[in-house]
Design a protein around this motif. Structure first.
Motif, PDB file in Angstrom:
ATOM      1  N   TYR A   6     -14.014 -29.822 -29.468  1.00  0.00           N
ATOM      2  CA  TYR A   6     -15.257 -30.362 -28.875  1.00  0.00           C
ATOM      3  C   TYR A   6     -15.969 -29.286 -28.061  1.00  0.00           C
ATOM      4  CZ  TYR A   6     -13.047 -34.594 -30.367  1.00  0.00           C
ATOM      5  OH  TYR A   6     -12.455 -35.537 -31.159  1.00  0.00           O
ATOM      6  N   PRO A   7     -17.311 -29.385 -27.980  1.00  0.00           N
ATOM      7  CA  PRO A   7     -18.069 -28.389 -27.224  1.00  0.00           C
ATOM      8  C   PRO A   7     -17.839 -28.451 -25.710  1.00  0.00           C
ATOM      9  CG  PRO A   7     -19.554 -29.905 -28.410  1.00  0.00           C
ATOM     10  CD  PRO A   7     -18.160 -30.326 -28.722  1.00  0.00           C
ATOM     11  N   SER A   8     -17.436 -29.606 -25.185  1.00  0.00           N
ATOM     12  CA  SER A   8     -17.232 -29.673 -23.728  1.00  0.00           C
ATOM     13  C   SER A   8     -15.922 -30.393 -23.416  1.00  0.00           C
ATOM     14  CB  SER A   8     -18.387 -30.438 -23.066  1.00  0.00           C
ATOM     15  OG  SER A   8     -18.258 -31.825 -23.346  1.00  0.00           O
ATOM     16  N   LYS A   9     -15.437 -30.165 -22.194  1.00  0.00           N
ATOM     17  CA  LYS A   9     -14.195 -30.826 -21.763  1.00  0.00           C
ATOM     18  C   LYS A   9     -14.392 -32.334 -21.664  1.00  0.00           C
ATOM     19  CE  LYS A   9     -12.602 -27.107 -18.816  1.00  0.00           C
ATOM     20  NZ  LYS A   9     -11.844 -26.753 -17.636  1.00  0.00           N
ATOM     21  N   ASP A  10     -15.591 -32.762 -21.265  1.00  0.00           N
ATOM     22  CA  ASP A  10     -15.833 -34.202 -21.152  1.00  0.00           C
ATOM     23  C   ASP A  10     -15.737 -34.883 -22.517  1.00  0.00           C
ATOM     24  OD1 ASP A  10     -16.065 -34.294 -18.425  1.00  0.00           O
ATOM     25  OD2 ASP A  10     -18.253 -34.076 -18.415  1.00  0.00           O
ATOM     26  N   GLU A  11     -16.329 -34.242 -23.540  1.00  0.00           N
ATOM     27  CA  GLU A  11     -16.249 -34.830 -24.890  1.00  0.00           C
ATOM     28  C   GLU A  11     -14.801 -34.818 -25.402  1.00  0.00           C
ATOM     29  OE1 GLU A  11     -20.114 -33.512 -27.253  1.00  0.00           O
ATOM     30  OE2 GLU A  11     -19.693 -32.227 -25.531  1.00  0.00           O
ATOM     31  N   MET A  12     -14.098 -33.719 -25.124  1.00  0.00           N
ATOM     32  CA  MET A  12     -12.676 -33.631 -25.494  1.00  0.00           C
ATOM     33  C   MET A  12     -11.883 -34.770 -24.845  1.00  0.00           C
ATOM     34  SD  MET A  12     -10.050 -30.797 -24.001  1.00  0.00           S
ATOM     35  CE  MET A  12     -10.247 -31.635 -22.408  1.00  0.00           C
ATOM     36  N   GLY A  13     -12.072 -34.949 -23.529  1.00  0.00           N
ATOM     37  CA  GLY A  13     -11.325 -35.980 -22.797  1.00  0.00           C
ATOM     38  C   GLY A  13     -11.671 -37.377 -23.267  1.00  0.00           C
ATOM     39  N   ALA A  14     -12.961 -37.610 -23.550  1.00  0.00           N
ATOM     40  CA  ALA A  14     -13.387 -38.938 -24.002  1.00  0.00           C
ATOM     41  C   ALA A  14     -12.764 -39.267 -25.360  1.00  0.00           C
ATOM     42  CB  ALA A  14     -14.913 -38.989 -24.088  1.00  0.00           C
ATOM     43  N   ALA A  15     -12.740 -38.285 -26.266  1.00  0.00           N
ATOM     44  CA  ALA A  15     -12.172 -38.525 -27.597  1.00  0.00           C
ATOM     45  C   ALA A  15     -10.660 -38.743 -27.513  1.00  0.00           C
ATOM     46  CB  ALA A  15     -12.489 -37.345 -28.510  1.00  0.00           C
ATOM     47  N   ALA A  16      -9.989 -37.973 -26.671  1.00  0.00           N
ATOM     48  CA  ALA A  16      -8.536 -38.141 -26.507  1.00  0.00           C
ATOM     49  C   ALA A  16      -8.228 -39.519 -25.927  1.00  0.00           C
ATOM     50  CB  ALA A  16      -7.979 -37.030 -25.619  1.00  0.00           C
ATOM     51  N   ALA A  17      -9.005 -39.921 -24.936  1.00  0.00           N
ATOM     52  CA  ALA A  17      -8.780 -41.235 -24.317  1.00  0.00           C
ATOM     53  C   ALA A  17      -8.976 -42.350 -25.338  1.00  0.00           C
ATOM     54  CB  ALA A  17      -9.734 -41.423 -23.135  1.00  0.00           C
ATOM     55  N   GLU A  46     -10.066 -34.839 -17.531  1.00  0.00           N
ATOM     56  CA  GLU A  46     -11.139 -35.565 -18.238  1.00  0.00           C
ATOM     57  C   GLU A  46     -10.558 -36.717 -19.058  1.00  0.00           C
ATOM     58  OE1 GLU A  46     -10.736 -32.209 -18.421  1.00  0.00           O
ATOM     59  OE2 GLU A  46     -12.385 -31.557 -17.110  1.00  0.00           O
ATOM     60  N   MET A  47      -9.392 -36.489 -19.663  1.00  0.00           N
ATOM     61  CA  MET A  47      -8.779 -37.543 -20.481  1.00  0.00           C
ATOM     62  C   MET A  47      -8.429 -38.753 -19.613  1.00  0.00           C
ATOM     63  SD  MET A  47      -6.124 -39.294 -21.777  1.00  0.00           S
ATOM     64  CE  MET A  47      -4.789 -38.598 -20.853  1.00  0.00           C
ATOM     65  N   LEU A  48      -7.797 -38.517 -18.476  1.00  0.00           N
ATOM     66  CA  LEU A  48      -7.397 -39.649 -17.627  1.00  0.00           C
ATOM     67  C   LEU A  48      -8.608 -40.382 -17.073  1.00  0.00           C
ATOM     68  CD1 LEU A  48      -4.309 -38.280 -15.657  1.00  0.00           C
ATOM     69  CD2 LEU A  48      -4.315 -40.045 -17.414  1.00  0.00           C
ATOM     70  N   SER A  49      -9.639 -39.631 -16.671  1.00  0.00           N
ATOM     71  CA  SER A  49     -10.780 -40.333 -16.081  1.00  0.00           C
ATOM     72  C   SER A  49     -11.484 -41.177 -17.137  1.00  0.00           C
ATOM     73  CB  SER A  49     -11.701 -39.390 -15.313  1.00  0.00           C
ATOM     74  OG  SER A  49     -12.531 -38.727 -16.188  1.00  0.00           O
ATOM     75  N   HIS A 232      -2.128 -35.932 -32.523  1.00  0.00           N
ATOM     76  CA  HIS A 232      -3.562 -35.655 -32.480  1.00  0.00           C
ATOM     77  C   HIS A 232      -3.839 -34.656 -31.365  1.00  0.00           C
ATOM     78  CE1 HIS A 232      -4.293 -39.169 -35.106  1.00  0.00           C
ATOM     79  NE2 HIS A 232      -3.138 -39.530 -34.579  1.00  0.00           N
ATOM     80  N   ILE A 233      -4.459 -33.537 -31.737  1.00  0.00           N
ATOM     81  CA  ILE A 233      -4.715 -32.465 -30.767  1.00  0.00           C
ATOM     82  C   ILE A 233      -6.197 -32.479 -30.416  1.00  0.00           C
ATOM     83  CG2 ILE A 233      -4.523 -29.978 -30.345  1.00  0.00           C
ATOM     84  CD1 ILE A 233      -1.823 -31.018 -31.120  1.00  0.00           C
ATOM     85  N   PHE A 234      -6.500 -32.416 -29.127  1.00  0.00           N
ATOM     86  CA  PHE A 234      -7.887 -32.415 -28.640  1.00  0.00           C
ATOM     87  C   PHE A 234      -8.104 -31.137 -27.841  1.00  0.00           C
ATOM     88  CE2 PHE A 234      -6.683 -36.690 -29.574  1.00  0.00           C
ATOM     89  CZ  PHE A 234      -7.804 -37.215 -30.202  1.00  0.00           C
ATOM     90  N   LEU A 235      -9.007 -30.284 -28.345  1.00  0.00           N
ATOM     91  CA  LEU A 235      -9.253 -28.977 -27.738  1.00  0.00           C
ATOM     92  C   LEU A 235     -10.716 -28.857 -27.345  1.00  0.00           C
ATOM     93  CD1 LEU A 235      -7.532 -26.867 -30.550  1.00  0.00           C
ATOM     94  CD2 LEU A 235      -6.456 -27.660 -28.433  1.00  0.00           C
ATOM     95  N   ASP A 236     -11.012 -27.975 -26.363  1.00  0.00           N
ATOM     96  CA  ASP A 236     -12.393 -27.553 -26.204  1.00  0.00           C
ATOM     97  C   ASP A 236     -12.554 -26.242 -26.997  1.00  0.00           C
ATOM     98  OD1 ASP A 236     -11.211 -25.658 -24.552  1.00  0.00           O
ATOM     99  OD2 ASP A 236     -12.415 -26.129 -22.788  1.00  0.00           O
ATOM    100  N   GLU A 237     -13.770 -25.753 -27.155  1.00  0.00           N
ATOM    101  CA  GLU A 237     -13.980 -24.586 -28.022  1.00  0.00           C
ATOM    102  C   GLU A 237     -13.223 -23.344 -27.534  1.00  0.00           C
ATOM    103  OE1 GLU A 237     -18.228 -24.667 -28.638  1.00  0.00           O
ATOM    104  OE2 GLU A 237     -17.997 -26.198 -30.191  1.00  0.00           O
ATOM    105  N   PRO A 238     -13.215 -23.065 -26.209  1.00  0.00           N
ATOM    106  CA  PRO A 238     -12.458 -21.886 -25.770  1.00  0.00           C
ATOM    107  C   PRO A 238     -10.962 -21.972 -26.090  1.00  0.00           C
ATOM    108  CG  PRO A 238     -14.006 -22.591 -24.061  1.00  0.00           C
ATOM    109  CD  PRO A 238     -14.019 -23.659 -25.110  1.00  0.00           C
ATOM    110  N   ALA A 239     -10.359 -23.144 -25.952  1.00  0.00           N
ATOM    111  CA  ALA A 239      -8.930 -23.286 -26.263  1.00  0.00           C
ATOM    112  C   ALA A 239      -8.659 -23.111 -27.750  1.00  0.00           C
ATOM    113  CB  ALA A 239      -8.419 -24.656 -25.796  1.00  0.00           C
TER     114      ALA A 239
END
Ligand code: GLP
Length: 244
Positions: A6-17, A46-49, A232-239
């Motif tokens: 995902y392009p941002s940590k928020d999108e990564m966390g939302a998808a993982a959640a 981000e995932m927990l929130s 299922h792995i959820f990454l941001d672009e830098p990771a």
């Protein structure tokens, strides 16, 4: 293994959640209850929130377990994972059926035995975890024990792991970072029906590459995830930046 970037940590966390919520809801629909593992660290912010705001989860049917905690740290220490989870998870879910904290302030082996007995009664449907800079899963630093079937272990923390905790600002000096912890074992994490692994940040890129594309070896504990049937792995672009 399904890798999502995902392009941002928020999108990564939302998808993982969302993925974690889906697993919990499915378990509750099928058998009336769900077992959950929650991790800590900056990778889970981000995932927990997002998870605590997911609609439609009958939290009163969810039994949750704490993944790992430092030996000898009080719950009010800024780096305490009990404090972290109370603030970011437990206090925000008043309906949660039960949360089993890891409390390693006293006799750590006795605490492992207490938790081993509790988790033996709770099949885990969803494990929310991260991968450390040194490739660790929970506090299973390399070389991790891939053989033990004990759910909770007392483990030593290696220098890279302790440096990461210092670097993230949880402790004032390296000497303040504890040298031991209680961790859920790799075997027990792998027994979870679904694994939701969330890993942001460029500083994790090498550990992500080694875990997802390298050989399965206990010198890269995260590589064991390749053997899981629903991971299922959820990454941001830098990771994800070193993945081929
Ligand atoms: C940490 C935590 C774990 C977490 C893992 C990776 O040290 N104790 O609960 O799963 O290691 O997360 P992070 O790198 O964000 O700390």
């Amino acid at each position: 293994m399904i890798i999502n970037t995902y392009p941002s940590k928020d999108e990564m966390g939302a998808a993982a959640a969302k993925k974690a919520a889906e697993g919990l809801k499915k378990a509750i629909a099928e058998k009336g209850s769900a077992g959950l593992i929650v991790a800590t660290g900056s990778s889970q912010f981000e995932m927990l929130s997002a998870l605590v705001k997911e609609p439609g989860i009958a939290w009163d049917k969810v039994t949750a377990f704490h993944l790992d905690e430092y030996v000898g740290l009080s719950a009010d220490h800024p780096a305490s994972f009990r404090g972290y989870l109370k603030k970011r998870f437990v206090d925000l879910l008043p309906d949660l059926k039960v949360f089993h904290y890891v409390n390693a302030e006293g006799d750590a082996e006795a605490e492992c035995a207490r938790l081993d007995a509790l988790i033996a009664q709770t099949p885990i449907d969803v494990a929310c975890i991260g991968i450390g800079e040194n490739g660790h899963l929970a506090f299973n630093d390399p070389p991790a024990d891939f053989e033990t079937k004990k759910p909770y272990l007392v483990v030593n923390l290696d220098e890279a792991c302790r440096k990461q905790q210092l670097g993230e600002g949880w402790f004032p000096t390296f000497e303040d970072v504890p040298t031991t912890a209680i961790s859920m074992s790799i075997h027990h994490i792998m027994m979870s029906k679904t694994i939701v692994c969330t890993v942001p940040d460029e500083r994790k890129a090498q550990a992500v590459k080694d875990s997802l594309e390298g050989p399965v070896t206990n010198t890269v504990p995260g590589s064991m995830l390749q053997k899981h049937s629903d991971c299922h792995i959820f990454l941001d672009e830098p990771a994800a930046s070193l993945l081929s």
